[in-house]
Design a protein around this motif. Sequence first.
Motif: not given
Length: 765
Positions: A493-516
Amino acid sequence: MATKPPKGDPVQDAPQVTEPKHAAAGLTAIGHSLRMAHRQMGVRRTALTLLNVNQKDGFDCPGCAWPEPEHRHTAEFCENGAKAVAEEATLRRVTPEFFAAHPLADLAGRSGYWLGQQGRLTHPVYLPEGGDRYEPVTWERAFDIVAEEIAALDSPDEALFYTSGRTSNEAAFLYQLFARELGTNNLPDCSNMCHESSGSALSETIGVGKGSVLLEDLYKSDLIIVAGQNPGTNHPRMLSALEKAKANGARIITVNPLPEAGLERFKNPQTPKGLTTGAALTDLFLQIRLGGDQALFRILNKLIIDTPGAVDEDFVREHTHGYEEFAEAARAAEWDATLAATGLTRGDIEECLRMVLASKRVIVCWAMGLTQHKHSVPMIREIVNFLLLRGNIGRPGAGVCPVRGHSNVQGDRTMGIFERPAPEFLDALEKEFGFAPPREHGYDVVRAIRALRDGKAKVFFAMGGNFVSASPDTEVTEAAMRRARLTVHVSTKLNRSHAVTGARALILPTLGRTERDLQDGGEQFVTVEDSMGMVHASRGRLEPASGQLLSEPAIVCRLARRVLGADSKVPWEEFEKDYATIRDRIARVIPGFEDFNARVAHPGGFALPHAPRDERRFPTATGKANFTAAPVEYPELPEGRLLLQTLRSHDQYNTTIYGLDDRYRGIRNGRRVVLVNPQDARDLGLADGSYVDLVSEWKDRGSGDGLEERRAPGFRVVHYPTARGCAAAYYPETNVLVPLDATADTSNTPASKSVVVRLEQSATD
């Protein structure tokens, strides 16, 4: 039916305040849990999901690390566990279209609550250098970007690999393996900010940096001391264990600056009595001054030594080292200094002593209220002294019980997520995988922030978590992150750290505990280790939030293959296909995990060995449990100042904000509040409902006479029954007040529980 996320940030200018509650859970908790779950998941998905939480064939709650009992209820979760699951299993989605509509500047201006409420991330996204918003990116291109930046480093030690406590054992083992084959021990983790002090103190004194009790020990105990902990909000299922212990005859002493509803009375929603009157838990409440716990346990130790027949002399003689030096220091404890340090009365302490002497089996539980002070490590060592005196380690119903926070934070450390790994662990890695791991120690959290600030680290990769909001000294931390060449976050999920970035930035989405988790080798499961060293499986049941999600092990394996190339000694592709092959290697590297796959197949899992608990063997430098004799410390409080502790609200888990209420403390619709003792407030001329700026004052040990100041503006004063001279306010809003260099000796944990502040009338009042 699930509801849509909020479009705008809620106004928090006027929190509503009522009297604090004196009981926790009950029907109110059930209603609140179901409302929040329905809002995120809808009715059918709520039932499907919550009935699988913490079940032997289900998934481990992504919230706290409290262990599950052998015999489980149909609803084996608490209110905050339901909130954590609902946030992960939500039907809300953050798609590429969301990022197209919300530039980085917009995200940076939003609250953590608003960001978290938007839903699950569905696609990998990339912020190019000079770009103003994230844009979709393929997984292949994302891994290429990370590889490019790592290849451009002058040294692997210019990369940082952070881990949150949600990461599974399998993912954590792979993650540290990748970092070490790359050539660095820069593996800061959330333990550095919470129980590092516990690990430091326990490793030195009993030889194992973990708690020495199992859940069954609480049920057998005569006396349980709960110090610096609020289980009603932070570990609610612990209340069930305390209730059972009380029913079996245990007594409970609570040591805390704040009265907490859950430790006063527990209304167990699983029982008829719990839905009406509930059970009183605390027999003696010691409302201690912040940071006074070492002084309390030191005077108790003096009184035990001075009581004929109170010391277990056989245990001390056979199993301990350093008693005489410790006893000399304990005998020097003075009442006047103790009462000043603790804020307690002599009668309080003498009543505590009577309860201790009447108890053969004693457990001491603690959490962040003890681990986040400058003197936290000697404070916890003093607790060990207290238990050793009467033989209360290695005995059923007795021992040390540091209560961990995030669900696999202890397992991550066991798997090797540590910037200062033991030589034996590195030797085992080298033997198993055929490469030479680096031996030089890496950066912990505080040193990692300094490295980013000073240009010594250029790539920051986070496996989960919300690093910016969790870390101290917010302005310094954010400025440091913005100096990085690349910041990468593996997130659900989104959080504050995604809005405070280096010169380049990546957000890599991952499975949660609840998911197969389906891989080429079939459906996979992962494992976790709870706060008491029990290892068990976790199997997600829901379909993934998006077909674009990768599991954490798959992300690490693909990244490692791209970065390390064909020369890698590790079979990354094999590991991604079948997690059982990862567990086979863990079994050969980490003691206690022998025959891992077969043992974890047993419903409920297995207990890791613990030499002090299992056989009264203490693997320390002396070969015995070590008494210690550190000078007693406590925070000095200048005239007109208060000691501030940062803490969570009830609608919060770590930095995740579920809502804007703190029901048990009587706070609604707001988070910028400061809890102040009414007499202290009157002395300072602060009316209830007035607004103040919190200004921290800190004297750097090397800065001479100058004071550093940090300001958090616009907090509503709430007259509240705190200990005199003490105040409390929520983090992450108050992390800005905690200096980066204000840390615990030895452990380097941020000292967030004893911040000297003055309260100035706010310009907006």
